[in-house]
Design a protein around this motif. Structure first.
Motif, PDB file in Angstrom:
ATOM      1  N   TYR A  72     -16.338 -39.950 106.138  1.00 27.63           N
ATOM      2  CA  TYR A  72     -16.413 -38.512 106.315  1.00 27.63           C
ATOM      3  C   TYR A  72     -17.218 -37.963 105.141  1.00 27.63           C
ATOM      4  N   ARG A  73     -17.672 -36.728 105.294  1.00 27.84           N
ATOM      5  CA  ARG A  73     -18.370 -36.100 104.177  1.00 27.84           C
ATOM      6  C   ARG A  73     -18.094 -34.602 104.139  1.00 27.84           C
ATOM      7  N   GLN A  74     -18.222 -34.047 102.962  1.00 24.97           N
ATOM      8  CA  GLN A  74     -18.062 -32.604 102.793  1.00 24.97           C
ATOM      9  C   GLN A  74     -19.165 -32.117 101.883  1.00 24.97           C
ATOM     10  N   LYS A 128     -19.220 -26.408 102.806  1.00 20.24           N
ATOM     11  CA  LYS A 128     -19.002 -26.810 104.200  1.00 20.24           C
ATOM     12  C   LYS A 128     -17.635 -27.453 104.371  1.00 20.24           C
ATOM     13  N   GLU A 129     -17.197 -27.522 105.614  1.00 21.56           N
ATOM     14  CA  GLU A 129     -15.962 -28.220 105.910  1.00 21.56           C
ATOM     15  C   GLU A 129     -16.232 -29.726 105.987  1.00 21.56           C
ATOM     16  N   ARG A 130     -15.179 -30.482 105.796  1.00 17.13           N
ATOM     17  CA  ARG A 130     -15.315 -31.926 105.917  1.00 17.13           C
ATOM     18  C   ARG A 130     -15.650 -32.286 107.359  1.00 17.13           C
ATOM     19  N   GLU A 131     -16.571 -33.238 107.522  1.00 15.83           N
ATOM     20  CA  GLU A 131     -16.976 -33.640 108.863  1.00 15.83           C
ATOM     21  C   GLU A 131     -16.979 -35.153 108.980  1.00 15.83           C
ATOM     22  N   ALA A 187     -23.564 -34.497  99.906  1.00 14.04           N
ATOM     23  CA  ALA A 187     -22.136 -34.279 100.152  1.00 14.04           C
ATOM     24  C   ALA A 187     -21.318 -35.269  99.341  1.00 14.04           C
ATOM     25  N   TYR A 243     -18.862 -38.117  99.918  1.00 10.91           N
ATOM     26  CA  TYR A 243     -18.574 -39.022 101.025  1.00 10.91           C
ATOM     27  C   TYR A 243     -17.229 -39.705 100.792  1.00 10.91           C
ATOM     28  N   TYR A 244     -16.374 -39.635 101.806  1.00 10.40           N
ATOM     29  CA  TYR A 244     -15.032 -40.180 101.709  1.00 10.40           C
ATOM     30  C   TYR A 244     -14.849 -41.328 102.693  1.00 10.40           C
TER      31      TYR A 244
END
Length: 118
Positions: free
Chosen positions: A36-38, A42-45, A90, A92-93
């Motif tokens: 995922y990334r934020q 921005k919101e996390r996507e 972003a 990145y998770y």
């Protein structure tokens, strides 16, 4: 389950990076892992997911540019990113879940920062 991301950094537009996520703990219960990334403001996507059976999902914004893969022997998930652009900037998770591609993620890493300069 513990997840530790690495590989982020500063890259010019058009460049490439490979992120890694080292997983440890009770991995037998994990049926899907993903990235995922934020971005700033921005919101996390969701970026991409990989199921235990090999099925995968990519967000439209990264299709053809990003590739998710894993090395089971090393308990490591990867995200190969090509043709990066500033919109990819972003945190990145890495995430892991017990429910498969359609389920919620149960475990999260702390993230690795990717900055793409124009």
């Amino acid at each position: 389950v513990q997840l530790v991301e690495s590989g982020g950094g500063l890259v010019q537009a058009g460049g490439s990076l490979r992120l890694s996520c080292a997983a440890s703990g009770s991995l037998f219960s994990i049926n899907a892992m993903g990235w995922y990334r934020q971005g700033p403001g921005k919101e996390r996507e969701l970026v991409t997911l990989l199921g235990s059976g090999g099925s995968n999902y990519y967000a439209d914004s990264v299709k053809g540019r990003f590739t998710i893969s894993r090395d089971n022997a090393k308990n490591t998930l990867y995200l190969q990113m090509h043709s990066l652009n500033p919109e990819d900037t972003a945190m990145y998770y890495c995430a892991a879940g017990m429910g498969g591609l359609a389920g919620a993620m149960d475990y999260w890493g702390k993230g690795t920062l990717v900055i793409v300069s124009s």
